[in-house]
Design an enzyme around this catalytic site. Sequence first.
Site, PDB file in Angstrom:
ATOM      1  N   LYS A   1       0.940  -1.035   0.148  1.00  0.00           N
ATOM      2  CA  LYS A   1      -0.087   0.050  -0.095  1.00  0.00           C
ATOM      3  C   LYS A   1       0.960   1.241  -0.016  1.00  0.00           C
ATOM      4  O   LYS A   1       0.851   2.227   0.852  1.00  0.00           O
ATOM      5  CB  LYS A   1      -0.811  -0.049   0.966  1.00  0.00           C
ATOM      6  CG  LYS A   1      -1.752  -1.200   1.004  1.00  0.00           C
ATOM      7  CD  LYS A   1      -3.197  -0.980   2.103  1.00  0.00           C
ATOM      8  CE  LYS A   1      -3.964  -2.037   1.591  1.00  0.00           C
ATOM      9  NZ  LYS A   1      -3.631  -3.385   2.523  1.00  0.00           N
TER      10      LYS A   1
ATOM     11  N   ALA B   1       2.309   4.620  -0.423  1.00  0.00           N
ATOM     12  CA  ALA B   1       1.565   5.934  -0.273  1.00  0.00           C
ATOM     13  C   ALA B   1       2.628   6.950   0.101  1.00  0.00           C
ATOM     14  O   ALA B   1       2.954   7.448   0.967  1.00  0.00           O
ATOM     15  CB  ALA B   1       0.531   5.982   0.698  1.00  0.00           C
TER      16      ALA B   1
ATOM     17  N   ILE C   1       5.914   9.989  -2.006  1.00  0.00           N
ATOM     18  CA  ILE C   1       6.355  10.826  -2.941  1.00  0.00           C
ATOM     19  C   ILE C   1       7.010  10.087  -3.963  1.00  0.00           C
ATOM     20  O   ILE C   1       7.190   8.837  -3.951  1.00  0.00           O
ATOM     21  CB  ILE C   1       7.405  12.018  -2.535  1.00  0.00           C
ATOM     22  CG1 ILE C   1       8.576  11.175  -2.083  1.00  0.00           C
ATOM     23  CG2 ILE C   1       6.698  13.063  -1.560  1.00  0.00           C
ATOM     24  CD1 ILE C   1       9.920  12.301  -1.951  1.00  0.00           C
TER      25      ILE C   1
ATOM     26  N   THR D   1      10.216   7.991  -3.526  1.00  0.00           N
ATOM     27  CA  THR D   1      10.310   6.803  -2.616  1.00  0.00           C
ATOM     28  C   THR D   1       9.380   5.583  -3.180  1.00  0.00           C
ATOM     29  O   THR D   1       9.803   4.467  -3.071  1.00  0.00           O
ATOM     30  CB  THR D   1       9.599   7.472  -1.363  1.00  0.00           C
ATOM     31  OG1 THR D   1      10.177   8.462  -0.887  1.00  0.00           O
ATOM     32  CG2 THR D   1       9.796   6.303  -0.254  1.00  0.00           C
TER      33      THR D   1
ATOM     34  N   SER E   1     -11.992  -2.222   2.561  1.00  0.00           N
ATOM     35  CA  SER E   1     -13.209  -3.311   2.675  1.00  0.00           C
ATOM     36  C   SER E   1     -13.675  -2.899   4.248  1.00  0.00           C
ATOM     37  O   SER E   1     -14.736  -3.531   4.425  1.00  0.00           O
ATOM     38  CB  SER E   1     -12.409  -4.689   2.525  1.00  0.00           C
ATOM     39  OG  SER E   1     -11.578  -4.727   3.349  1.00  0.00           O
TER      40      SER E   1
ATOM     41  N   PRO F   1     -10.414  -7.894  -1.635  1.00  0.00           N
ATOM     42  CA  PRO F   1     -10.216  -8.438  -0.254  1.00  0.00           C
ATOM     43  C   PRO F   1     -11.571  -8.320   0.750  1.00  0.00           C
ATOM     44  O   PRO F   1     -12.366  -7.657   0.178  1.00  0.00           O
ATOM     45  CB  PRO F   1      -9.242  -7.676   0.287  1.00  0.00           C
ATOM     46  CG  PRO F   1      -9.257  -6.220  -0.302  1.00  0.00           C
ATOM     47  CD  PRO F   1     -10.052  -6.670  -1.750  1.00  0.00           C
TER      48      PRO F   1
ATOM     49  N   VAL G   1     -13.014 -11.100   1.876  1.00  0.00           N
ATOM     50  CA  VAL G   1     -13.720 -12.411   2.114  1.00  0.00           C
ATOM     51  C   VAL G   1     -13.737 -13.129   3.118  1.00  0.00           C
ATOM     52  O   VAL G   1     -12.422 -13.274   3.678  1.00  0.00           O
ATOM     53  CB  VAL G   1     -13.389 -13.244   0.613  1.00  0.00           C
ATOM     54  CG1 VAL G   1     -13.944 -14.594   0.761  1.00  0.00           C
ATOM     55  CG2 VAL G   1     -13.727 -12.346  -0.516  1.00  0.00           C
TER      56      VAL G   1
HETATM   57  P1  BMP Z   1      -8.336 -11.103   5.617  1.00  0.00           P
HETATM   58  O1  BMP Z   1      -8.966 -12.229   4.735  1.00  0.00           O
HETATM   59  O2  BMP Z   1      -7.403 -12.053   6.702  1.00  0.00           O
HETATM   60  O3  BMP Z   1      -9.265 -10.286   6.335  1.00  0.00           O
HETATM   61  O4  BMP Z   1      -7.309 -10.328   5.108  1.00  0.00           O
HETATM   62  C1  BMP Z   1      -7.500  -9.526   4.174  1.00  0.00           C
HETATM   63  C2  BMP Z   1      -6.263  -9.110   3.459  1.00  0.00           C
HETATM   64  O5  BMP Z   1      -6.513  -7.957   2.405  1.00  0.00           O
HETATM   65  C3  BMP Z   1      -5.317  -8.417   4.572  1.00  0.00           C
HETATM   66  O6  BMP Z   1      -3.837  -8.511   3.792  1.00  0.00           O
HETATM   67  C4  BMP Z   1      -5.479  -6.877   4.389  1.00  0.00           C
HETATM   68  O7  BMP Z   1      -4.395  -6.167   4.793  1.00  0.00           O
HETATM   69  C5  BMP Z   1      -5.890  -6.920   2.875  1.00  0.00           C
HETATM   70  N1  BMP Z   1      -6.889  -5.673   2.404  1.00  0.00           N
HETATM   71  C6  BMP Z   1      -8.046  -5.641   3.076  1.00  0.00           C
HETATM   72  O8  BMP Z   1      -8.572  -6.558   3.803  1.00  0.00           O
HETATM   73  N2  BMP Z   1      -9.048  -4.541   2.696  1.00  0.00           N
HETATM   74  C7  BMP Z   1      -8.666  -3.573   1.726  1.00  0.00           C
HETATM   75  O9  BMP Z   1      -9.436  -2.709   1.545  1.00  0.00           O
HETATM   76  C8  BMP Z   1      -7.215  -3.823   1.121  1.00  0.00           C
HETATM   77  C9  BMP Z   1      -6.324  -4.591   1.479  1.00  0.00           C
HETATM   78  O10 BMP Z   1      -5.126  -4.764   0.961  1.00  0.00           O
END
Ligand code: BMP
Length: 215
Positions: free
Chosen positions: A62, A64, A66, A69, A115, A168, A170
């Site tokens: 993720k 974030a 300049i 970097t 999420s 993500p 789920v």
């Molecule tokens: P989990 O299924 O254990 O909740 O993991 C979700 C993964 O997705 C984690 O690595 C989390 O950092 C990443 N993630 C997320 O859950 N929501 C987002 O909006 C963005 C993500 O990268």
Amino acid sequence: MKRRTGLILALDETDGKKALDIAGKVSEYADAIKINWPLVLSGGPEMITKLSDYSDVICDFKVADIPNTVKLIVENAVSRGASGVIVHAFTGGDSLTAAVEASGGADIFAVTEMSHPGGLTFTAKHAEEMVLLGKECGVRGFIAPATRPERIAFVRNIAGPDKLILSPGVGTQGGKASDAIRAGADYAIVGRSIYGSEDPKRAAKRFAEDMRGLI
Ligand code: BMP
């Protein structure tokens, strides 16, 4: 990244040895492994290279920052074997462009709306702008929330058919893999419900089966 099952394993297991063991067990069902700070900080950045023996590796840093970097981080991750890197889009077009230019052909994914409940505070309000900016800067795809499938459909509508959507949220966060795919995602990202389960291989198989026929 070749799509077979539509499943991406979020390997946030912090015991490096255990993480590699899970990667081996789950690789039959996962199209990619997503590595995030918890495992990089505990197992070292060499985990990226080690995991790339099992499958494609997406570095969920993720990023974030300049542009300079961003460039340094993306180059480093790709040189260690990452085939994808996740960056934030709110940093603006110059930082996103820096990520794409530094990727050396690896996939750059931009976060749209997050999420978790807090994702509604800022990210949801700017999701459309972030998708449009990501398209302009040439990212390969977007991260959109399985906890709100209607928002995946929203992102798909703006992103168009050619961008990948990784979703993500789920399992433990409450989203369902097949709902995410039906809403327009290409891949479901699953972490705790697989690596935290007693039988990660069987858990991964169940998620893959939930998406079978939709992929
Ligand atoms: P989990 O299924 O254990 O909740 O993991 C979700 C993964 O997705 C984690 O690595 C989390 O950092 C990443 N993630 C997320 O859950 N929501 C987002 O909006 C963005 C993500 O990268």
